[in-house]
Design an enzyme around this catalytic site. Sequence first.
Site, PDB file in Angstrom:
ATOM      1  N   GLU A   1       9.932   2.159  10.612  1.00 25.58           N
ATOM      2  CA  GLU A   1      10.916   3.232  10.414  1.00 25.58           C
ATOM      3  C   GLU A   1      10.162   4.547  10.441  1.00 25.58           C
ATOM      4  OE1 GLU A   1      13.984   3.371  10.581  1.00 25.58           O
ATOM      5  OE2 GLU A   1      14.441   1.226  10.554  1.00 25.58           O
TER       6      GLU A   1
ATOM      7  N   CYS B   1      13.497  11.690   6.195  1.00 24.47           N
ATOM      8  CA  CYS B   1      13.513  11.284   7.607  1.00 24.47           C
ATOM      9  C   CYS B   1      14.897  11.510   8.194  1.00 24.47           C
ATOM     10  CB  CYS B   1      13.112   9.826   7.730  1.00 24.47           C
ATOM     11  SG  CYS B   1      14.083   8.761   6.687  1.00 24.47           S
TER      12      CYS B   1
ATOM     13  N   LYS C   1       0.869  -1.181   0.000  1.00 19.66           N
ATOM     14  CA  LYS C   1       0.000   0.000   0.000  1.00 19.66           C
ATOM     15  C   LYS C   1       0.902   1.227   0.000  1.00 19.66           C
ATOM     16  CE  LYS C   1      -1.803   3.238   2.583  1.00 19.66           C
ATOM     17  NZ  LYS C   1      -1.978   4.172   1.501  1.00 19.66           N
TER      18      LYS C   1
HETATM   19  P1  NAP Z   1       2.247   8.596   7.392  1.00 19.88           P
HETATM   20  O1  NAP Z   1       1.181   9.603   7.360  1.00 19.88           O
HETATM   21  O2  NAP Z   1       2.477   7.849   8.656  1.00 19.88           O
HETATM   22  O3  NAP Z   1       1.934   7.574   6.212  1.00 19.88           O
HETATM   23  C1  NAP Z   1       2.784   6.491   5.914  1.00 19.88           C
HETATM   24  C2  NAP Z   1       1.963   5.397   5.259  1.00 19.88           C
HETATM   25  O4  NAP Z   1       1.033   4.891   6.221  1.00 19.88           O
HETATM   26  C3  NAP Z   1       1.118   5.893   4.081  1.00 19.88           C
HETATM   27  O5  NAP Z   1       1.035   4.894   3.114  1.00 19.88           O
HETATM   28  C4  NAP Z   1      -0.237   6.114   4.744  1.00 19.88           C
HETATM   29  O6  NAP Z   1      -1.315   6.069   3.845  1.00 19.88           O
HETATM   30  C5  NAP Z   1      -0.259   4.927   5.680  1.00 19.88           C
HETATM   31  N1  NAP Z   1      -1.238   5.040   6.750  1.00 19.88           N
HETATM   32  C6  NAP Z   1      -1.808   6.149   7.260  1.00 19.88           C
HETATM   33  N2  NAP Z   1      -2.687   5.815   8.249  1.00 19.88           N
HETATM   34  C7  NAP Z   1      -2.664   4.461   8.350  1.00 19.88           C
HETATM   35  C8  NAP Z   1      -3.327   3.515   9.168  1.00 19.88           C
HETATM   36  N3  NAP Z   1      -4.204   3.879  10.097  1.00 19.88           N
HETATM   37  N4  NAP Z   1      -3.048   2.197   8.993  1.00 19.88           N
HETATM   38  C9  NAP Z   1      -2.153   1.794   8.079  1.00 19.88           C
HETATM   39  N5  NAP Z   1      -1.503   2.658   7.256  1.00 19.88           N
HETATM   40  C10 NAP Z   1      -1.741   3.966   7.393  1.00 19.88           C
HETATM   41  O7  NAP Z   1       3.669   9.214   6.981  1.00 19.88           O
HETATM   42  P2  NAP Z   1       3.994  10.125   5.716  1.00 19.88           P
HETATM   43  O8  NAP Z   1       3.434  11.485   5.962  1.00 19.88           O
HETATM   44  O9  NAP Z   1       3.628   9.419   4.452  1.00 19.88           O
HETATM   45  O10 NAP Z   1       5.585  10.187   5.746  1.00 19.88           O
HETATM   46  C11 NAP Z   1       6.292  11.112   6.524  1.00 19.88           C
HETATM   47  C12 NAP Z   1       6.835  10.450   7.770  1.00 19.88           C
HETATM   48  O11 NAP Z   1       7.582   9.310   7.397  1.00 19.88           O
HETATM   49  C13 NAP Z   1       7.797  11.323   8.545  1.00 19.88           C
HETATM   50  O12 NAP Z   1       7.530  11.210   9.914  1.00 19.88           O
HETATM   51  C14 NAP Z   1       9.166  10.726   8.234  1.00 19.88           C
HETATM   52  O13 NAP Z   1      10.139  10.925   9.210  1.00 19.88           O
HETATM   53  C15 NAP Z   1       8.820   9.284   8.090  1.00 19.88           C
HETATM   54  N6  NAP Z   1       9.842   8.580   7.305  1.00 19.88           N
HETATM   55  C16 NAP Z   1      10.697   7.747   7.972  1.00 19.88           C
HETATM   56  C17 NAP Z   1      11.698   7.079   7.274  1.00 19.88           C
HETATM   57  C18 NAP Z   1      12.630   6.161   7.974  1.00 19.88           C
HETATM   58  O14 NAP Z   1      13.197   5.305   7.325  1.00 19.88           O
HETATM   59  N7  NAP Z   1      12.798   6.290   9.289  1.00 19.88           N
HETATM   60  C19 NAP Z   1      11.813   7.257   5.888  1.00 19.88           C
HETATM   61  C20 NAP Z   1      10.935   8.111   5.250  1.00 19.88           C
HETATM   62  C21 NAP Z   1       9.926   8.773   5.973  1.00 19.88           C
HETATM   63  P3  NAP Z   1      -1.901   7.423   3.199  1.00 19.88           P
HETATM   64  O15 NAP Z   1      -0.809   8.014   2.423  1.00 19.88           O
HETATM   65  O16 NAP Z   1      -3.020   6.928   2.369  1.00 19.88           O
HETATM   66  O17 NAP Z   1      -2.339   8.280   4.353  1.00 19.88           O
END
Ligand code: NAP
Length: 485
Positions: free
Chosen positions: A250, A284, A175
Amino acid sequence: MAELFRNYVAGEWRESRTGKTFANINPANTDETVGLFQSSSAEDVLPACDAAAKAQPAWAALPAPQRGNYLFKAAELLEARLDKLAEEMTREEGKTLPEAKGEVKRAINIFRYYGGEGARQFSYQIPSERENVFCYTMRKPLGVVALITPWNFPSAIPAWKMAPSLVAGNTVVIKPASLAPLSAYRLVEALHQAAIPAGVLNYVTGGGGTVGNPLVEHAAVRAVSFTGSCDVGNALYDKVTKRRLRVQLEMGGKNPTVVLKDTNLDYAADVLVNGAFFSTGQKCTACSRAIIEAPIYDALVEKLVAKTRALKVGNGLEPGVQIGPAVDESQLETDLKYIEIGKQEGARLLCGGKRLTGGAYDKGFFVEPTLFDGVTPKMRIANEEIFGPVLGLMKARDFEEAMQLANGVRFGLSASIVTRDVERVHQFTNRIEAGLITVNLPTAGVEYQLPFGGTKESSFGMREQGPQAMDFYTETRTVYLKYTQ
Ligand code: NAP
């Protein structure tokens, strides 16, 4: 009319049973719809998981080097379309074209690396205490794996989860993030064109919870690999560990760069500007705290302000642009909200701080690269992930105080030090609380062939990338074999 992209389930391109789609919008030009994607529901997720479960035994039975061949073939197909895929990524996510090209190349390298892993899945032969007993370990796939990915590396992250998972003999349902689903679609399409067997890989788009919940709740799913925010990751953890699924998270960071007094100031300023502002700070591993030793503080800040002001912000497709837009309106608002918080907390705005407007800027979500002076450890802008081009500057009396400041947050993803003092370098790498450590390099900019992941609240579970990724996607079996009777 924008192009329609479908889900990929059981080897077929399918429209969602909901009959609904959502638009993938260019954040640099909101007049442009990059594509329409399926607004899927549980009714689409269940067949995808069922297809993955059905395909898994035959896929696992295929010799691993043959599984790797599908990745090699897909890498070739992706390479032939590199320019197109990079442009699409810039249009859906906003990062500059050179950054997007680098990321697609990285996804290709990841496919090749794990393609090779098909012939390299090492196990151990271990001496037995007993006579005529031969002991060894085997790696077995887990079964069906659910992959949930964020928008900020829309090709590399899906690639670094899909490739090791598949080559290990798992089948996959992915997804992707709703803000940037096209780059992951292209990876799936390449594997489809490489003739990967039906059901081995499935791709379902749609809202986080709407698709994510039925995905991780499906009985066939044995492991979940998630990259994204702490809030979503922590909630997923609570849900899936009840079923004792293997889980890898992550998540966020608040990554420091420590700059010591012996350093070349121009070099240090370049490291900081690169780490904090490239990809609009939406990595990130981006640096959001510069911790600078007092004797060089003023001179370094002066250079930083000049270099930050000189950055060219705009549509990432245009030559010379260094910083693209925020990924959407909500991220732009988060950036501006934290800039306001920083001012109210008493940090001094040195440059930037505003939304860019006028002309083409009015069509996108552009924010000025922003520097705050006088940031102190208790401030929210020193502790909370902003995920935008905002760098807080903190003055440290000496190395000891710099270490305290660097480690004084709940996150522990990446950290860097800029110095020529080899003693301090070793003290830093030993004492810093981070999973990824760089020296005289920006906090961001990792390579696929080394393990990736953080510590503290940034990460949970085993490492991604490099040879260690195979540990998450496989289970060890131990064999005791007596060869006499
Ligand atoms: P996010 O809002 O947590 O979304 C990540 C993924 O989770 C998306 O596919 C999202 O779908 C999905 N999701 C949302 N709600 C969910 C639920 N209730 N159940 C299952 N899946 C769900 O994060 P983001 O805004 O895309 O990314 C930014 C964040 O990612 C930042 O905090 C960044 O630090 C972190 N990040 C971490 C790393 C690492 O390796 N540590 C790397 C890159 C990014 P939708 O898009 O449809 O909402």
